[in-house]
Write a protein that holds these residues in place. Structure first.
Motif, PDB file in Angstrom:
ATOM      1  N   GLN A 234       0.470  -1.162  -0.036  1.00 55.90           N
ATOM      2  CA  GLN A 234       0.174   0.024   0.188  1.00 55.90           C
ATOM      3  C   GLN A 234       1.002   1.777  -0.502  1.00 55.90           C
ATOM      4  OE1 GLN A 234      -3.122  -0.150   0.395  1.00 55.90           O
ATOM      5  NE2 GLN A 234      -3.868  -2.129  -0.712  1.00 55.90           N
ATOM      6  N   GLY A 235       2.557   1.414   0.074  1.00 50.25           N
ATOM      7  CA  GLY A 235       2.820   2.316  -0.150  1.00 50.25           C
ATOM      8  C   GLY A 235       3.560   2.779   0.922  1.00 50.25           C
ATOM      9  N   ILE A 236       3.069   1.923   2.654  1.00 50.70           N
ATOM     10  CA  ILE A 236       3.476   2.462   2.874  1.00 50.70           C
ATOM     11  C   ILE A 236       4.409   2.279   4.174  1.00 50.70           C
ATOM     12  CG2 ILE A 236       2.625   2.806   5.763  1.00 50.70           C
ATOM     13  CD1 ILE A 236       1.098   3.962   3.938  1.00 50.70           C
ATOM     14  N   ARG A 237       5.533   3.209   4.624  1.00 54.54           N
ATOM     15  CA  ARG A 237       6.329   2.351   5.262  1.00 54.54           C
ATOM     16  C   ARG A 237       6.826   1.589   6.852  1.00 54.54           C
ATOM     17  NH1 ARG A 237      12.324   1.203   5.060  1.00 54.54           N
ATOM     18  NH2 ARG A 237      13.294   3.254   5.088  1.00 54.54           N
ATOM     19  N   GLU A 238       6.686   0.335   6.545  1.00 54.67           N
ATOM     20  CA  GLU A 238       7.435  -0.660   7.842  1.00 54.67           C
ATOM     21  C   GLU A 238       8.017  -0.569   8.651  1.00 54.67           C
ATOM     22  OE1 GLU A 238       7.354  -4.065   6.488  1.00 54.67           O
ATOM     23  OE2 GLU A 238       9.197  -4.076   6.367  1.00 54.67           O
ATOM     24  N   PRO A 239       7.924  -0.499   9.690  1.00 51.99           N
ATOM     25  CA  PRO A 239       9.201   0.268  11.226  1.00 51.99           C
ATOM     26  C   PRO A 239      10.672  -0.344  10.630  1.00 51.99           C
ATOM     27  CG  PRO A 239       7.171  -0.385  12.163  1.00 51.99           C
ATOM     28  CD  PRO A 239       6.792  -0.734  10.858  1.00 51.99           C
ATOM     29  N   LEU A 240      11.458   0.668  10.831  1.00 51.43           N
ATOM     30  CA  LEU A 240      12.944   0.405  10.571  1.00 51.43           C
ATOM     31  C   LEU A 240      12.866  -1.782  11.168  1.00 51.43           C
ATOM     32  CD1 LEU A 240      14.794   3.003  10.471  1.00 51.43           C
ATOM     33  CD2 LEU A 240      13.729   1.560   8.335  1.00 51.43           C
ATOM     34  N   TYR A 241      13.252  -1.544  12.318  1.00 55.76           N
ATOM     35  CA  TYR A 241      13.608  -2.905  12.777  1.00 55.76           C
ATOM     36  C   TYR A 241      12.571  -4.319  12.538  1.00 55.76           C
ATOM     37  CZ  TYR A 241       9.294  -2.541  15.258  1.00 55.76           C
ATOM     38  OH  TYR A 241       7.508  -2.242  15.992  1.00 55.76           O
ATOM     39  N   ILE A 242      11.408  -3.834  11.774  1.00 51.10           N
ATOM     40  CA  ILE A 242      11.091  -4.917  11.135  1.00 51.10           C
ATOM     41  C   ILE A 242      11.827  -5.553  10.100  1.00 51.10           C
ATOM     42  CG2 ILE A 242       7.959  -5.779  10.054  1.00 51.10           C
ATOM     43  CD1 ILE A 242       8.331  -4.916  13.190  1.00 51.10           C
ATOM     44  N   THR A 243      12.039  -4.372   8.978  1.00 50.42           N
ATOM     45  CA  THR A 243      12.628  -4.501   8.273  1.00 50.42           C
ATOM     46  C   THR A 243      13.895  -5.526   7.918  1.00 50.42           C
ATOM     47  OG1 THR A 243      11.524  -2.452   6.617  1.00 50.42           O
ATOM     48  CG2 THR A 243      13.579  -2.804   5.622  1.00 50.42           C
ATOM     49  N   ALA A 244      14.703  -5.038   9.076  1.00 49.06           N
ATOM     50  CA  ALA A 244      16.133  -5.438   9.890  1.00 49.06           C
ATOM     51  C   ALA A 244      15.442  -7.475  10.026  1.00 49.06           C
ATOM     52  CB  ALA A 244      16.475  -4.734  10.717  1.00 49.06           C
ATOM     53  N   LEU A 245      15.349  -6.522  10.418  1.00 47.23           N
ATOM     54  CA  LEU A 245      14.220  -9.127  10.452  1.00 47.23           C
ATOM     55  C   LEU A 245      13.731  -9.543   9.473  1.00 47.23           C
ATOM     56  CD1 LEU A 245      12.156  -7.958  14.310  1.00 47.23           C
ATOM     57  CD2 LEU A 245      14.966  -9.286  14.231  1.00 47.23           C
ATOM     58  N   LYS A 246      13.554  -8.587   8.609  1.00 52.52           N
ATOM     59  CA  LYS A 246      13.153  -9.866   7.498  1.00 52.52           C
ATOM     60  C   LYS A 246      14.274  -9.675   6.592  1.00 52.52           C
ATOM     61  CE  LYS A 246       7.955  -8.301   7.708  1.00 52.52           C
ATOM     62  NZ  LYS A 246       7.235  -6.755   6.817  1.00 52.52           N
ATOM     63  N   HIS A 247      15.022  -8.512   6.668  1.00 52.08           N
ATOM     64  CA  HIS A 247      16.163  -8.750   5.742  1.00 52.08           C
ATOM     65  C   HIS A 247      17.249  -9.922   6.167  1.00 52.08           C
ATOM     66  CE1 HIS A 247      15.390  -5.227   3.678  1.00 52.08           C
ATOM     67  NE2 HIS A 247      16.636  -4.675   4.019  1.00 52.08           N
ATOM     68  N   ALA A 248      17.374 -10.210   7.427  1.00 51.30           N
ATOM     69  CA  ALA A 248      17.602 -11.443   8.054  1.00 51.30           C
ATOM     70  C   ALA A 248      17.357 -12.742   7.935  1.00 51.30           C
ATOM     71  CB  ALA A 248      17.553 -11.248   9.469  1.00 51.30           C
ATOM     72  N   GLY A 249      16.103 -12.679   6.859  1.00 50.59           N
ATOM     73  CA  GLY A 249      15.125 -13.871   7.417  1.00 50.59           C
ATOM     74  C   GLY A 249      14.432 -14.566   8.171  1.00 50.59           C
ATOM     75  N   CYS A 250      14.540 -13.560   8.538  1.00 48.50           N
ATOM     76  CA  CYS A 250      12.669 -13.994  10.582  1.00 48.50           C
ATOM     77  C   CYS A 250      11.999 -14.346   9.588  1.00 48.50           C
ATOM     78  CB  CYS A 250      13.492 -12.883  11.081  1.00 48.50           C
ATOM     79  SG  CYS A 250      15.558 -12.874  11.940  1.00 48.50           S
ATOM     80  N   ASN A 251      10.953 -15.367  10.287  1.00 51.80           N
ATOM     81  CA  ASN A 251       9.333 -14.786  10.167  1.00 51.80           C
ATOM     82  C   ASN A 251       9.089 -14.556  11.669  1.00 51.80           C
ATOM     83  OD1 ASN A 251       6.798 -15.736   9.151  1.00 51.80           O
ATOM     84  ND2 ASN A 251       6.765 -17.776  10.669  1.00 51.80           N
ATOM     85  N   ILE A 252       8.252 -13.565  11.048  1.00 53.17           N
ATOM     86  CA  ILE A 252       7.909 -12.733  12.656  1.00 53.17           C
ATOM     87  C   ILE A 252       6.409 -12.873  12.948  1.00 53.17           C
ATOM     88  CG2 ILE A 252       7.930 -10.678  13.421  1.00 53.17           C
ATOM     89  CD1 ILE A 252       9.642  -9.336  11.771  1.00 53.17           C
ATOM     90  N   LEU A 253       6.221 -13.145  13.731  1.00 55.51           N
ATOM     91  CA  LEU A 253       5.313 -14.042  14.527  1.00 55.51           C
ATOM     92  C   LEU A 253       4.669 -12.504  15.363  1.00 55.51           C
ATOM     93  CD1 LEU A 253       6.339 -17.257  16.195  1.00 55.51           C
ATOM     94  CD2 LEU A 253       5.824 -16.256  13.511  1.00 55.51           C
ATOM     95  N   ALA A 254       3.257 -12.415  15.298  1.00 54.23           N
ATOM     96  CA  ALA A 254       2.533 -11.576  15.647  1.00 54.23           C
ATOM     97  C   ALA A 254       2.137 -12.370  17.512  1.00 54.23           C
ATOM     98  CB  ALA A 254       1.275 -11.178  14.645  1.00 54.23           C
ATOM     99  N   ALA A 255       2.630 -13.455  17.307  1.00 56.68           N
ATOM    100  CA  ALA A 255       2.336 -13.593  19.364  1.00 56.68           C
ATOM    101  C   ALA A 255       3.989 -12.652  20.478  1.00 56.68           C
ATOM    102  CB  ALA A 255       2.731 -15.395  19.374  1.00 56.68           C
TER     103      ALA A 255
END
Length: 572
Positions: A234-255
């Motif tokens: 949707q063209g919205i910048r997600e928080p940088l720490y979320i992006t960093a975790l995704k770059h590291a290949g992490c599967n982030i859980l809502a829990a």
């Protein structure tokens, strides 16, 4: 419990447009909810807000279908005044909201209209001024204030009323990071104390989530939204720490509660993040040696004996891309006005390409230094978009065919080409901002100063504008100076930041080192990047280096995406 706001199969089309801005909206907001609305520029967020506060249809007429209830009533039945007794609005364009000649008069305006006794009115204005930190500004005229100060006064103007709903349209757009945090905390405090319904429309998602929200529209709870890719889509910048975790290949859980980095459970993410950090490349240093703009021991005061700037000194090299940061009222915009010749320094020199500019007129400086001001309303003078962007070229006698080519190219880069034949009055504040940037960029200045270039822009348009600035910086050698409160911009696009606090230069260093230095960040009202908190929580020894490697990786990925896009367009 009945909704306090309810849209049912609601559509709206402005009178001047052929297609609806809002289509088949179904939305219910309950009393006491705190809702964050996000979406790309031009998606209809401001129009939705105008429907809630009654500006649609009373100020912006058009065609409506479906039903809308605000406070259980149809806005069309109770009129704009009736809606204003239910909904208090802080507009994105604060200049359009001021009524009084002084801050005190502006805060008191609603109370005066409601015939509140004078003693009670004075007490209420004093209370609200204390809350929004404008008590020292009560005798000032609103036009004398910085963008952030204007935003706080606007907030105070709606807080004097006991309305059911408080609507904030881009409340962080002109605020420094620390003041933005206080604004979000204040909004949260008001919600808790007054049980008000809060609606926030904001592009700076990470900052807006400094305090909990009940829902984010796209309609889901924050923890669940942040683990998806909906925001990027949707063209919205997600928080940088979320992006960093995704770059590291992490599967982030809502829990694991990712809404706040301070409380997120990170045990399962530490090892992959440290491994990614160890593999990531360092940022490449750029060598710049020839001076473009040099400031030597600069002093300035509006009133004798009350310095606004003192002992300011820096040397910006040709082809650099530099950010100037600091809290609201620190003197950043005043510095740009001195550079452009609108004011004369009390002491010190400004050198352009090694030559003192003291003898040059404003027009002569303007041939080499372009300034994009903070508010587009201060710059736009033509009714039509094309005419506005072409104005500078027209008055300089540039041939019509060249004007058309340059204007169209600039409008495409700034995301405005589809609107080239539109009136400026039909645009949102963020779109007007892009028009003002385009009108300067089309002139190809040697040094370009931009005061809050990305305020009010979604991530897609933010990226388009910044990539354009980066392109002209690298390929044409234009020196770019950005006055900004956007820490993402500072980190992503500049290799150097000049920090001003209380009229003094307190740092001239890399963005990563500045935003991992608590003393400098606190003094200048900056916000330590969430990347720093992530690195510390994951036991990475050098948080500053982690931030640098993250930014280097982001730039590499962005360049790859742009090359892939270019290849697809060219057909290879």
């Amino acid at each position: 419990m009945e909704p306090v706001i309810e849209f049912k199969d609601f559509s709206f089309k402005y009178r001047a447009q052929t297609q609806p801005t809002l289509r088949d909206i179904n939305l219910s907001i309950m009393p006491g909810e705190k809702v964050l609305i996000v979406g790309p520029s031009g998606s209809g967020k401001s129009t939705l807000a105008h429907c809630i506060n009654g500006l649609v249809p009373f100020s912006y007429p058009g065609d409506m279908t479906g039903t809308l209830r605000v406070g259980g009533k149809n806005p069309a039945d109770i009129g704009l005044f009736g809606v204003s007794r239910i909904v208090g609005t802080v507009l994105q364009d604060t200049d359009g909201q001021f009524i009084g000649l002084t801050v005190a008069e502006d805060l008191a305006f609603s109370l005066e209209n409601n015939l509140v006794p004078q003693e009670e009115m004075f007490a209420k204005v004093d209370e609200v001024a204390e809350l929004v930190d404008v008590k020292k500004l009560l005798e000032n005229a609103p036009r004398e204030l910085s963008g952030g100060q204007k935003q706080r006064v606007s907030m105070g103007g709606v807080m004097v009323d006991d309305v059911e709903i408080l609507l904030f349209d881009e409340p962080l757009a002109n605020l420094d990071p620390a003041t933005g945090k206080r604004a979000i905390a204040l909004i949260d405090e008001i919600r808790k104390n007054r049980k008000s319904t809060i609606i926030i429309i904001e592009h700076r998602l990470e900052d807006a989530l400094y305090r909990d929200v009940d829902r984010i529209i796209v309609d889901t709870v924050p923890d669940e939204l942040l683990v998806t890719n909906v925001l990027a889509g949707q063209g919205i910048r997600e928080p940088l720490y979320i992006t960093a975790l995704k770059h590291a290949g992490c599967n982030i859980l809502a829990a694991d509660r990712p809404q706040h980095i301070e409380t997120m459970k990170l045990d399962n993410y530490k090892q992959p993040l440290r491994e990614w950090f160890n593999k990531a490349e360092r940022k490449k240093e750029k060598n710049k040696s020839v001076s473009a703009l040099k400031v030597e021991d600069l002093y300035f005061s509006y009133v004798s004996g009350r310095p606004v700037l003192q002992h300011i000194h820096f040397d910006i090299k040709k082809g650099e891309m530099v950010s100037i940061v600091g809290k609201n009222g620190a003197g950043k915009s005043t510095l740009s006005n001195l550079i452009c010749g609108f004011y004369k320094p009390g002491k010190g020199r400004i050198l352009l390409n090694g030559e003192d500019v003291a003898s040059l007129s404003i027009k002569e400086r303007g041939e080499k230094i372009g300034l994009v001001m903070q508010s587009p309303n201060q710059m736009i003078s033509k009714p039509m978009i094309y005419e506005e962007v072409a104005l500078g070229l027209t008055v300089r006698g540039v041939p019509e065919e060249e004007i058309k080519e340059r204007v169209y190219e600039t409008l495409k880069i700034c995301g405005l080409y589809p609107f080239r034949n539109w009136p400026v009055s039909a645009l949102s504040f963020g779109q007007k901002k892009r028009v003002s940037i385009a009108s300067i960029l089309v002139m190809n200045p040697e040094v370009l100063i931009l005061d809050e270039p990305t305020a009010g822009q979604d991530y897609r348009h933010y990226t388009e504008i910044m990539e354009f600035l980066k392109d002209i910086n690298e390929n044409l050698g234009i020196t770019v100076i950005m006055i900004t409160h956007d820490m993402h911009l500072m980190l992503e696009y500049t290799d150097r930041a000049i920090v001003i606090a209380d009229g003094n230069l307190i740092a001239d260093d890399t963005p990563a080192r500045i935003l991992t230095n608590e003393i400098i960040a606190d003094k200048a009202y900056l916000k330590k990047t969430s990347l720093y908190d992530l690195a510390v929580s994951c036991q990475i020894d050098n948080p500053s280096e982690f931030v640098d490697r993250f930014i280097a990786y982001e730039r590499q990925q962005r360049e790859l995406r742009l090359r892939e896009k270019s290849t697809k367009i060219s057909g290879f």
